[in-house]
Each structure stands twice: as structure tokens, then as C-alpha cells.
Design an enzyme around this catalytic site. Structure first.
Site, PDB file in Angstrom:
ATOM      1  N   GLY A   1      42.648  23.103  68.754  1.00  0.00           N
ATOM      2  CA  GLY A   1      42.958  21.699  68.493  1.00  0.00           C
ATOM      3  C   GLY A   1      44.283  21.295  69.258  1.00  0.00           C
ATOM      4  N   LYS A   2      44.439  19.849  69.797  1.00  0.00           N
ATOM      5  CA  LYS A   2      45.584  19.478  70.176  1.00  0.00           C
ATOM      6  C   LYS A   2      46.178  18.777  69.173  1.00  0.00           C
ATOM      7  CE  LYS A   2      46.373  17.325  74.875  1.00  0.00           C
ATOM      8  NZ  LYS A   2      46.876  18.676  75.685  1.00  0.00           N
ATOM      9  N   ILE A   3      46.864  19.581  68.447  1.00  0.00           N
ATOM     10  CA  ILE A   3      47.689  19.458  66.977  1.00  0.00           C
ATOM     11  C   ILE A   3      49.175  19.239  67.319  1.00  0.00           C
ATOM     12  CG2 ILE A   3      47.930  20.320  64.824  1.00  0.00           C
ATOM     13  CD1 ILE A   3      45.232  21.622  65.134  1.00  0.00           C
TER      14      ILE A   3
END
Ligand SMILES: *Cc1c(COP(=O)(O)O)cnc(C)c1O
Length: 303
Positions: free
Chosen positions: A156-158
Site C-alpha cells: 500500500g502507498k500508505i
């Protein structure tokens, strides 16, 4: 960095009005997800967004990982990404959708909250500088380790996960380098602070497998382009010393595009300047992104 309009929670508003409250949950704890997308001006003067659908698929995947329910369809977000470029009259720009938790309560566990969405766009040149694309950069193996795969959610690009990247980047810059390369918890090469990594040795291209890394959209594109150009590409783990003795090393990412790496930890990579394979892949990448190869036209969304 500025544009006329930002889209936020259902409408286009003035750049200066796109503010959030200081009690915004994501500002405190980092549970938010985002994307970085580029729109290129093509050779014929039209503008096209590179791999838009893939980026929006990943945005929804990232949101799914952290259990944020995006209150719009993929189709709506895709259309808004095109709109934000048009309303700002950009030919070429960067697009940043972000999904975050609105303020309600500031406990870690919040049962009911509003999921907020904004789409920002601005003109962003070469992330590491034009010089970097042409002449390459110097990188340092970081003293910071990439998240353990059961601590960070690397697919995820969290938002909150970028503390790790920023600490690594600051350390590298303070030591006089341009970028940081992080190792995974077992000591193998993982990725750079916001880029995936490729190496070439004895005519074989290797890149990190999808273990502790973000599955970069540019990484996928470069793997495909390289294979189509006739190179053998392996997704296989490698060590820092294998990088030291590589013939060529380069980074890929929406922001960094295809950036040659000429030195790591004071050791020259190959001749110490961008290698011919790297430059040929970089050239192909920009040509494809600018609509010069019909066979890859399904990678582009024209405005
Ligand atoms: C965004 C990002 C990349 C590059 O991904 P792209 O989809 O190519 O932009 C690589 N690693 C990290 C940690 C990233 O955040």
C-alpha cells in the site's frame, strides 16, 4: 508549487481554500493512502496520463489494506484525475489523489468517521533534477531498514509509512548523497525511499521481487519494456555487494521516472556514469509515455 484548483470532497475549490482541520485523524496517525501519477505532453501536443487505471487500482487496493472505504467509484476517480488537469490548464503535470480520515475523535480506534478524498495537481519537473536523469545520482545504503512485512504493509502507498522513507532520505542527503537504498529485515536490497531498484550484471537485469517493496507501476512498465527490447529480466533477491559490482543500476518511479545510479557508498557502478542499457530503457520509457509507440497506447489515457 501551486495550481488554480483542487478537487476535494465532491467539488473543485480554490487552491488556497483546500485546508483541513488540525484534528484530522490522518494528520496524527498516518492512516491515509495516496497515489502519484504523471501526465505527459505527447509528441503531437496532446496530453496523456500514464497508466492511470493501474494507479487508481492501486489507490483502491491501498485503501482496502487500511480499511478505508472510498466513497466514489474507480470510474469517478479516474474521470476526476483527467478533470483536475483540464481545469488547471496543464499540459504536463503530476497528479496526487489522497484518501484520509476526517476529524471526529482522536483515539486510535474510531468507529465512525468520514473518508475524505482530495485530488491535487501541480507542475513537477524531474523529481531528482534534470541533471539526475542525464548524469545519474549517488546513493547510499541506509542505516534504516525497510518495514518488516508484518509491520508495514508494503503493497500500500500508505501515508504513515513514509516516516521510514523520509528518515532514510534525510540521512542520505545529510551524508552528501542524493538518495537512500533500504535493505529489508533479512539484509537483502529492498528499494529506495520512493523508487524501485534495478541492476544489470552480465547482461541480465534483476529487480527486487514483490516481497518488501511497493509494486511500482513504473517497475511493471520497465520490466515489460525491457523484455520487449530483448533483455532478460529476473525478479530475484540480491545483496548490497551485488549492487557494488553491478554494471549498471537504476531507479524507477512515477516521480523519479528512470534515474541512473552511478555511485553507491563511494563505489563507482560500472564506469561511474549512466550505462548504455539504462539510457536505452530510459529513452524508450519517455517515448512510450509521450505516445510515440502505438503498441503501448493502452498505457495512456488521453485527456
Ligand atoms: C511510489 C513508490 C514507488 C514507485 O512506484 P510507481 O508506481 O512507479 O510510482 C516505489 N517505492 C515506494 C516506496 C513508493 O512509494
Amino acid at each position: 508549487m501551486k495550481a488554480d484548483k483542487i478537487w476535494m470532497d465532491g467539488k473543485f475549490i480554490d487552491w488556497d481554500d483546500a485546508n483541513v482541520h488540525v484534528c484530522t485523524h490522518t494528520l496524527h496517525y498516518g492512516v491515509g493512502v495516496f497515489e502519484g501519477i504523471r501526465c505527459y505532453e505527447c509528441h503531437d501536443g496532446k496530453s496523456a496520463i500514464f497508466m492511470l487505471n493501474k494507479h487508481i487500482d492501486r489507490l483502491f487496493d491501498s485503501a482496502h489494506i487500511v480499511q478505508l472505504d472510498i466513497p466514489y467509484s474507480k470510474r469517478e476517480v479516474i474521470d476526476l484525475c483527467k478533470e483536475i488537469v483540464k481545469v488547471n490548464n496543464f499540459k504536463e503535470c503530476y497528479i496526487r489523489p489522497i484518501v484520509f480520515m476526517g476529524h471526529n475523535e482522536l483515539g486510535l480506534y474510531v468507529k465512525e468517521f468520514k473518508v475524505r478524498v482530495a485530488i491535487i495537481s501541480w507542475v513537477w519537473g524531474a523529481y531528482l533534477g534534470d541533471e539526475a536523469l542525464k548524469n545519474g545520482i549517488r546513493a547510499k545504503i541506509s542505516s534504516f531498514t525497510r518495514h518488516n512485512v508484518n509491520a508495514g504493509m508494503s503493497k500500500g502507498k500508505i501515508s504513515g509509512q513514509y516516516v521510514n522513507s523520509i528518515l532514510a532520505k534525510k540521512e542520505a542527503v545529510a551524508a552528501g548523497f542524493d538518495e537512500a537504498i533500504l535493505l529489508d529485515t533479512e539484509g537483502y536490497v529492498s528499494e529506495a525511499s520512493g523508487e524501485n531498484i534495478f541492476m544489470l550484471r552480465n547482461n541480465i537485469i534483476k529487480t527486487t521481487p514483490l516481497t518488501s517493496i511497493l509494486q511500482g507501476v513504473t517497475r511493471d512498465a520497465v520490466i515489460k519494456l525491457s523484455r520487449d527490447m530483448g533483455y532478460e529480466v529476473k525478479e530475484e533477491r540480491f545483496t548490497r555487494d551485488e549492487l557494488y559490482i553491478a554494471d549498471e543500476v537504476f531507479f524507477t518511479g512515477t516521480a523519479a521516472e528512470v534515474t541512473p545510479v552511478c555511485e553507491i557508498d563511494g563505489r563507482k557502478i560500472g564506469e561511474g556514469r549512466p550505462g548504455s542499457v539504462t539510457l536505452s530503457i530510459q529513452k524508450k520509457f519517455f517515448e512510450v509515455a509521450r505516445g510515440m509507440h502505438k503498441e503501448y497506447s493502452d498505457w495512456l489515457t488521453y485527456l
